[in-house]
Scaffold this motif. Structure first.
Motif, mmCIF file in Angstrom:
data_model
loop_
_atom_site.group_PDB
_atom_site.id
_atom_site.type_symbol
_atom_site.label_atom_id
_atom_site.label_comp_id
_atom_site.label_asym_id
_atom_site.label_seq_id
_atom_site.Cartn_x
_atom_site.Cartn_y
_atom_site.Cartn_z
ATOM 1 N N GLY A 16 3.119 14.970 -5.529
ATOM 2 C CA GLY A 16 2.251 13.835 -5.061
ATOM 3 C C GLY A 16 0.899 13.474 -5.854
ATOM 4 O O GLY A 16 -0.201 13.307 -5.264
ATOM 5 N N LEU A 17 1.038 13.830 -7.156
ATOM 6 C CA LEU A 17 -0.244 13.834 -8.027
ATOM 7 C C LEU A 17 -0.511 12.372 -8.591
ATOM 8 O O LEU A 17 -1.505 12.313 -9.402
ATOM 9 C CB LEU A 17 -0.303 14.770 -8.948
ATOM 10 C CG LEU A 17 -0.290 16.291 -8.457
ATOM 11 C CD1 LEU A 17 -0.170 17.167 -9.306
ATOM 12 C CD2 LEU A 17 -1.438 16.460 -7.652
ATOM 13 N N ILE A 18 0.558 11.421 -8.475
ATOM 14 C CA ILE A 18 0.474 10.301 -9.049
ATOM 15 C C ILE A 18 0.353 9.144 -8.112
ATOM 16 O O ILE A 18 0.735 8.902 -7.230
ATOM 17 C CB ILE A 18 1.751 10.110 -10.067
ATOM 18 C CG1 ILE A 18 2.086 11.095 -10.822
ATOM 19 C CG2 ILE A 18 1.764 8.665 -10.540
ATOM 20 C CD1 ILE A 18 1.206 11.291 -12.045
ATOM 21 N N GLU A 19 -0.725 8.226 -8.601
ATOM 22 C CA GLU A 19 -0.945 6.946 -7.845
ATOM 23 C C GLU A 19 -0.199 5.749 -8.945
ATOM 24 O O GLU A 19 -0.461 5.954 -10.059
ATOM 25 C CB GLU A 19 -2.159 6.716 -7.607
ATOM 26 C CG GLU A 19 -2.724 7.848 -6.842
ATOM 27 C CD GLU A 19 -4.353 7.359 -6.508
ATOM 28 O OE1 GLU A 19 -4.758 7.320 -5.107
ATOM 29 O OE2 GLU A 19 -5.123 7.327 -7.379
ATOM 30 N N VAL A 20 0.091 4.595 -8.181
ATOM 31 C CA VAL A 20 0.828 3.570 -8.951
ATOM 32 C C VAL A 20 0.333 2.136 -8.788
ATOM 33 O O VAL A 20 -0.150 2.011 -7.524
ATOM 34 C CB VAL A 20 2.355 3.648 -8.793
ATOM 35 C CG1 VAL A 20 2.888 3.435 -7.467
ATOM 36 C CG2 VAL A 20 3.103 2.664 -9.781
ATOM 37 N N LYS A 21 0.274 1.512 -9.517
ATOM 38 C CA LYS A 21 0.114 -0.091 -9.502
ATOM 39 C C LYS A 21 1.045 -1.027 -10.269
ATOM 40 O O LYS A 21 1.009 -0.718 -11.483
ATOM 41 C CB LYS A 21 -1.337 -0.164 -9.876
ATOM 42 C CG LYS A 21 -1.820 -1.663 -9.500
ATOM 43 C CD LYS A 21 -3.438 -1.837 -9.504
ATOM 44 C CE LYS A 21 -4.026 -1.256 -10.673
ATOM 45 N NZ LYS A 21 -5.542 -1.607 -10.980
ATOM 46 N N LYS A 22 1.841 -1.573 -9.806
ATOM 47 C CA LYS A 22 2.741 -2.451 -10.628
ATOM 48 C C LYS A 22 2.026 -3.735 -11.292
ATOM 49 O O LYS A 22 1.215 -4.436 -10.773
ATOM 50 C CB LYS A 22 3.894 -3.195 -9.439
ATOM 51 C CG LYS A 22 4.924 -4.057 -10.275
ATOM 52 C CD LYS A 22 5.746 -4.599 -9.366
ATOM 53 C CE LYS A 22 6.444 -3.490 -8.654
ATOM 54 N NZ LYS A 22 7.791 -4.486 -7.820
ATOM 55 N N GLU A 43 -3.920 -2.996 -6.016
ATOM 56 C CA GLU A 43 -4.439 -1.797 -5.288
ATOM 57 C C GLU A 43 -3.535 -0.589 -5.607
ATOM 58 O O GLU A 43 -2.163 -0.813 -6.066
ATOM 59 C CB GLU A 43 -4.079 -1.855 -3.619
ATOM 60 C CG GLU A 43 -5.033 -3.084 -3.029
ATOM 61 C CD GLU A 43 -6.628 -2.784 -3.224
ATOM 62 O OE1 GLU A 43 -7.178 -1.540 -3.131
ATOM 63 O OE2 GLU A 43 -7.247 -3.614 -3.705
ATOM 64 N N TRP A 44 -4.192 0.445 -5.826
ATOM 65 C CA TRP A 44 -3.284 1.898 -6.141
ATOM 66 C C TRP A 44 -2.627 2.256 -5.052
ATOM 67 O O TRP A 44 -3.184 2.229 -3.806
ATOM 68 C CB TRP A 44 -4.328 2.844 -6.827
ATOM 69 C CG TRP A 44 -4.879 2.494 -7.969
ATOM 70 C CD1 TRP A 44 -6.149 1.902 -8.128
ATOM 71 C CD2 TRP A 44 -4.201 2.843 -9.223
ATOM 72 N NE1 TRP A 44 -6.083 1.759 -9.563
ATOM 73 C CE2 TRP A 44 -5.212 2.307 -10.275
ATOM 74 C CE3 TRP A 44 -2.988 3.220 -9.553
ATOM 75 C CZ2 TRP A 44 -4.625 2.287 -11.659
ATOM 76 C CZ3 TRP A 44 -2.583 3.335 -11.008
ATOM 77 C CH2 TRP A 44 -3.529 2.638 -12.053
ATOM 78 N N SER A 45 -1.456 2.919 -5.165
ATOM 79 C CA SER A 45 -0.690 3.264 -3.904
ATOM 80 C C SER A 45 0.098 4.672 -4.225
ATOM 81 O O SER A 45 0.141 4.844 -5.616
ATOM 82 C CB SER A 45 0.196 2.342 -3.324
ATOM 83 O OG SER A 45 1.072 1.759 -4.474
ATOM 84 N N PRO A 46 0.347 5.444 -3.366
ATOM 85 C CA PRO A 46 1.061 6.685 -3.757
ATOM 86 C C PRO A 46 2.434 6.425 -4.506
ATOM 87 O O PRO A 46 2.944 5.343 -4.464
ATOM 88 C CB PRO A 46 1.437 7.313 -2.518
ATOM 89 C CG PRO A 46 1.201 6.687 -1.355
ATOM 90 C CD PRO A 46 0.456 5.348 -1.931
ATOM 91 N N ALA A 47 2.858 7.228 -5.465
ATOM 92 C CA ALA A 47 4.154 7.320 -6.000
ATOM 93 C C ALA A 47 4.986 8.634 -5.576
ATOM 94 O O ALA A 47 4.399 9.610 -5.276
ATOM 95 C CB ALA A 47 3.738 7.487 -7.635
#
Length: 105
Positions: A16-22, A43-47
């Protein structure tokens, strides 16, 4: 913490250490793509990581529309590029994402 690489990406996702934004997603409908700004997110969201389709469905039901789920097969064909300021680009087929490692609390 080590910089992000294809080798440790799965591990970071599982923890759970990554954030993602398309960045974008292209379809076969150019008018739709243009109307939706090619799926670009601001917005950044969890990956999340899923080893297979069944795990993806279970996780999807749990988290709803919050975040992105990356399946193992999807990551196998992905290209990962380092950019500036700890931001990485993950590209597969007609989709591209910005990734970053979550900051320690």
């Amino acid at each position: 913490m080590k910089p992000l690489s294809k080798r440790n990406l799965r591990s970071y996702l599982k923890k759970g250490l990554i954030e993602v934004k398309k960045k974008y997603r292209y379809t076969d409908d150019y008018a739709w793509d243009a109307a939706t700004n090619f799926g670009k997110e601001t917005e950044w969201s969890p990956a999340y990581y899923a080893k297979d389709y069944d795990e993806r469905q279970e996780l999807s039901n749990k988290i709803g529309a919050k975040g992105h789920i990356f399946e193992n097969y999807y990551l196998t064909g992905a290209c990962l590029f380092a950019e500036e300021n700890g931001i990485y680009t993950l590209s597969v087929g007609f989709e591209s994402f910005n990734l970053r490692i979550k900051r320690e609390a």
